[in-house]
Write an enzyme that holds these catalytic residues in place. Structure first.
Site, PDB file in Angstrom:
ATOM      1  N   ASP A 196       0.803  -1.300  -0.021  1.00 24.31           N
ATOM      2  CA  ASP A 196       0.009  -0.008  -0.057  1.00 24.31           C
ATOM      3  C   ASP A 196       0.952   1.216   0.034  1.00 24.31           C
ATOM      4  OD1 ASP A 196      -1.510   2.051   0.704  1.00 24.31           O
ATOM      5  OD2 ASP A 196      -2.722   1.028   2.106  1.00 24.31           O
ATOM      6  N   ASP A 255      -5.500   7.110  -6.262  1.00 28.93           N
ATOM      7  CA  ASP A 255      -5.739   8.501  -6.042  1.00 28.93           C
ATOM      8  C   ASP A 255      -6.868   8.575  -4.863  1.00 28.93           C
ATOM      9  OD1 ASP A 255      -5.844  11.357  -6.449  1.00 28.93           O
ATOM     10  OD2 ASP A 255      -7.331  11.280  -8.191  1.00 28.93           O
TER      11      ASP A 255
END
Length: 170
Positions: free
Chosen positions: A8, A32
């Site tokens: 991540d 995003d």
């Protein structure tokens, strides 16, 4: 120096992470949206100020904001191209997204930077081709730069991780 990690990007402890943004800079889906959610309101506020000043971010360009609540100090937002069959300058626009992100990193004395897999999600850029462009562009930039010391490609999924493993190793 180039590294590869699976995970991540919002958890990366680097000077800057790169956001695969859309031209509105107001957050969206995929990486995003994850960056905006994890980084908090400060990122959106700075993105809105940039929008008010210059009207968004064109494809292939990049802008920089605070990292907000992220472990990274900065977020470099770059807009990758939507894949339209390869006849609309997509390859050079993707290379520009990486180059302009690295130029901003250099201008801001950023030594460590993490990139996601730009344009390979909802923008449908072919993953193998995108990885080849990303790695070549970064290697070429690092060969001529003495500011950026480490680039980490962060792959969220196993498919991209395996592709980058082959491209970096080859």
């Amino acid at each position: 120096m180039i590294e590869l990690q699976r995970g991540d990007i919002t958890k990366m402890e680097v000077d800057a992470i790169v956001n695969a943004a859309n031209s509105s800079l107001l957050g969206g889906g995929g990486v995003d949206g994850a960056i905006h959610r994890a980084g908090g309101k400060a990122i959106l506020d700075e993105c809105m100020a940039i929008r008010n000043r210059q009207g968004g971010c064109p494809t292939g360009e990049a802008v920089i904001t605070t990292g907000g609540n992220l472990p990274a100090r900065y977020v470099i937002h770059t807009v990758g191209p939507v894949w339209n069959g390869g006849n609309k300058n997509e390859e050079s626009l993707l290379a520009s997204a990486y180059q302009n992100s690295l130029k901003l990193a250099t201008a801001n004395q950023i030594k460590t930077i993490a990139f996601p897999n730009i344009s390979t999600g909802i923008y449908h850029f072919p993953k193998q081709k995108a990885a080849e462009i990303a790695v070549k562009t970064v290697k070429d930039f690092l060969a001529a730069s003495d500011v950026v010391e480490k680039v980490i490609f962060v792959c969220y999924d196993e498919e991209n991780f395996k592709i980058y493993e082959r491209v970096i190793g080859g």
